[in-house]
Design an enzyme around this catalytic site. Structure first.
Site, PDB file in Angstrom:
ATOM      1  N   GLU A 141      33.514 -34.714 -10.077  1.00 58.07           N
ATOM      2  CA  GLU A 141      33.007 -33.957 -11.220  1.00 58.07           C
ATOM      3  C   GLU A 141      34.166 -33.911 -12.215  1.00 58.07           C
ATOM      4  O   GLU A 141      35.043 -33.054 -12.121  1.00 58.07           O
ATOM      5  CB  GLU A 141      32.592 -32.541 -10.792  1.00 58.07           C
ATOM      6  CG  GLU A 141      31.883 -31.788 -11.905  1.00 58.07           C
ATOM      7  CD  GLU A 141      32.530 -30.464 -12.278  1.00 58.07           C
ATOM      8  OE1 GLU A 141      32.147 -29.923 -13.318  1.00 58.07           O
ATOM      9  OE2 GLU A 141      33.418 -29.981 -11.556  1.00 58.07           O
ATOM     10  N   ASP A 151      34.909 -30.943  -6.814  1.00 53.36           N
ATOM     11  CA  ASP A 151      34.716 -30.054  -7.957  1.00 53.36           C
ATOM     12  C   ASP A 151      35.959 -30.010  -8.841  1.00 53.36           C
ATOM     13  O   ASP A 151      37.085 -30.095  -8.353  1.00 53.36           O
ATOM     14  CB  ASP A 151      34.413 -28.641  -7.423  1.00 53.36           C
ATOM     15  CG  ASP A 151      34.112 -27.664  -8.533  1.00 53.36           C
ATOM     16  OD1 ASP A 151      33.110 -27.872  -9.233  1.00 53.36           O
ATOM     17  OD2 ASP A 151      34.874 -26.696  -8.711  1.00 53.36           O
TER      18      ASP A 151
END
Length: 633
Positions: free
Chosen positions: A366, A313
């Site tokens: 990401e 993330d």
């Protein structure tokens, strides 16, 4: 002699102790003839450390820990006899100035159910795995890029709940394993990606502010229950990806922030160590013990829990020193630039290590900017991720799909632009949870028009996504056309499937997924240009797109035709590459997809020697409003 040896200290100090979770934390142990638990914690600047818990009535001085040799490494250790699994505990840390801190164990394998913040002694070594075939096949995978990957992104606590219960009604890991595997299998997804598995205190963070990097959240059961979940999905042929958050951590008093009274996990200078926007701390990627903490966590999930990949993330926030910061709130690197050189090195280390030790696994970034070579090899200056989320495609796609069809002709390039850079990275096309929260609307309510138009638009959009190069990800609820935005506080609106439009959309997505998996031309050559060919990318006036998908051999190829307006093209002609038969395998008009039912009786279309779209040959097909047609040849 303690359990934490000089070799352990050396490796930990180098950042290369890859089994660190077996040495730090709480572990069942034997000392002489006594059975008990050995506790070990890293707190280099603490004056004294005690372990307190249910076993000693939370007595603050009963079990003082000893600083192990060499003292400079800063590890404290003790053995407590006659206790076992399930016992709650914390570390009481006396700081250099005498302040007392009550901290959960950073290396705990299990945590007390929130709102409690203690750690729990767990034994994670005795689960009997039965997924050996899956693991053997995974290890034998030479090239993940040539395999299909269609990911179903899931928040376990809000996918489905038990109705009418006084508690939250969460499915346990074991219950979820059976229900979710059945759904994923029937729909045709290849993987699930789980949000919020690493232990976290606040439900509203969805698991993106982690306090327990080594513990599956206790919301849904024990570590053994989580292992059962993984084992069961593997036996059903389903891969599992976890969201993993090495970018930042929350400031909760029991967590990692100022752990021993000083910033040992975060950068000491707040211009490096704090995210002003998020109110969180940033890990110090230059510190060996911190890198080791994160690497050990990743290895625990992949090697101990058999997880098939990590979706990392907020990668951009790690790469840029000025991410989300104003002038004066950040410090340039030694070259005067905004790149975090330590984070770059960390990514190269961890990605090379994990993929090298665990063939067939994937590391997914990401990453929301144009940072070069995110999926490039480390030796050539890349970060060595397996895949990157294609956020650029996602933004262009949604911008286009939201438009009234009248204005789409002026934005035609938004659907073609991604192919101009497709070869620069290995991409996953994503429509994630982030796109259906915070007043962004659900997928169905982003679409223009009345209800029938919305569903026709969304079917065309999903078909375009499935046909386009790149692996795929859909967030739960998007495949049933849920009207409400997603909320972690309730289950999906499964009742919408009583509406024929929603049921039709679900059936259509299922058909797309099964076609995706059936035809290797849909996934074998995703990365370069050789698996894809535009027939016509320039028909802006009609908002029609046509392209081919090709595999390694010429046996079965697919022709895709999309009409993104409500205007029927009854005599539509499309150029084709060869003088062959083109068999219609999918039309969005079928009644089972809640289409009009106006399906051509003719299933095979013979190419004519009539030039069209700069091709020698063409076929004619009645293209309906918002029509999708897929032909095999």
């Amino acid at each position: 002699m303690g359990n934490f040896t000089e070799l352990d200290a050396y490796l930990f100090g180098q950042g290369t102790h890859y089994d660190i979770y077996k040495k730090l934390g709480a572990h069942l142990s034997v000392d002489g003839k006594k059975k008990g638990v050995r506790f070990a914690v890293w707190a280099p600047n603490a004056k004294r450390v005690f372990v307190i818990g249910e076993f000693n009535g939370w007595d603050e001085t009963a079990n003082e820990m000893e600083r192990v040799e060499p003292e400079s490494i800063g590890v404290f250790e003790t053995f407590v006899p006659n206790i076992g699994t399930g016992v709650l505990y914390k570390y009481l840390i006396e700081t250099a100035d005498g302040t007392l801190l009550y901290k959960a164990d950073p290396y705990a394998n299990e945590a007390e159910l929130r709102p409690g913040t203690a750690s729990k002694v767990a034994d994670i070594e005795h689960f009997k795995w039965t997924d050996s075939k899956w693991m053997k096949d995974r290890a034998a995978c030479k090239d993940p890029y040539e395999k299909p990957m269609a990911i179903y992104e899931v928040h376990p606590g809000s996918w489905m709940r038990h109705p009418g219960r006084e508690d939250e009604g969460f499915y346990t890991y074991r219950q979820l394993a059976h229900a979710l595997a059945d759904y994923v299998k029937e729909m045709g997804y290849t993987h699930v990606e789980l949000m919020g598995i690493l232990e976290y205190p606040f439900d509203g963070s969805w698991g993106y502010q982690v306090t327990g990097y080594y513990a599956p959240t206790s919301r849904y059961g024990t570590p053994e229950d989580f292992a059962y979940f993984v084992d069961y999905l593997h036996k059903k042929g389903i891969g599992i990806i976890l969201d993993w958050v090495p970018a930042h951590f929350p400031k909760d008093a029991h967590g990692l922030a100022d752990f021993d009274g000083t910033p040992i996990y975060e950068y000491a200078d707040p211009r490096m160590g704090e995210h002003p926007d998020w109110g969180t701390k940033i890990f110090d990627y230059g510190k060996s013990e911190v890198k080791n903490f994160l690497i050990g966590s990743a290895l625990l999930w992949i090697e101990h829990y058999h997880i098939d990949g990590l979706r990392v993330d907020a990668v951009a926030s790690m790469l840029y020193l000025d991410y989300g910061k104003n002038d004066g709130e950040w410090i340039p690197n030694k070259y005067g630039e905004n790149k975090n050189l330590e984070a770059i090195e960390f990514f190269r280390h961890i990605n090379t290590l994990i993929l090298g030790r665990n063939p067939g696994t994937v590391m997914i970034a990401e990453e929301s900017t144009a940072w070069p070579q995110v999926t490039g090899k480390a030796q050539y200056g890349g970060l060595n991720f397996t895949y990157k989320w294609n956020m650029g495609w996602m933004h262009d796609f949604l911008d286009y799909m939201k438009l009234d069809p009248y204005f789409r002709k002026d934005n035609h390039h938004k659907m073609t632009f991604a192919m101009s850079y497709n070869g620069s990275e290995h991409y996953i096309l994503v429509l994630s949870h982030d796109e259906v929260v915070h007043l962004k609307c659900s997928m169905i309510n982003k679409m223009p028009g009345e209800e029938a138009d919305k569903f026709a638009n969304l079917k065309a959009g999903y078909a375009f996504m499935m046909g386009h190069p790149g692996k795929k990800l859909l967030f739960m609820g998007q495949d049933i056309g849920q009207y409400r935005e997603w909320s972690e506080e309730r289950e999906l609106d499964w009742y919408v499937l009583e509406n024929p439009h929603n049921k039709g959309l679900q059936e259509f997505v299922k058909e797309l997924l099964h076609i995706y998996r059936k035809y290797p031309c849909m996934y074998e050559l995703d990365g370069g240009g050789e698996g894809f060919e535009w027939i016509n990318a320039d028909d802006a006036e009609k908002s029609i797109y046509t392209f081919l998908r090709k595999g390694k051999d010429a046996k079965k190829r697919l022709l895709f035709v999309f009409n993104f307006t409500p205007v029927a093209r009854d005599d539509f002609r499309v150029g084709v590459p060869e003088l062959k038969d083109y068999k219609l395998i999918l039309t969005s008009e079928e009644e089972r997809f809640a289409g009009s039912g106006n399906v051509p009786a003719k299933k095979t279309y013979k190419a004519e020697k009539r030039p069209w779209d700069n091709r020698e040959y063409s076929i004619r097909y009645p293209l309906p409003p918002y029509g999708v047609a897929v032909f095999e040849y």
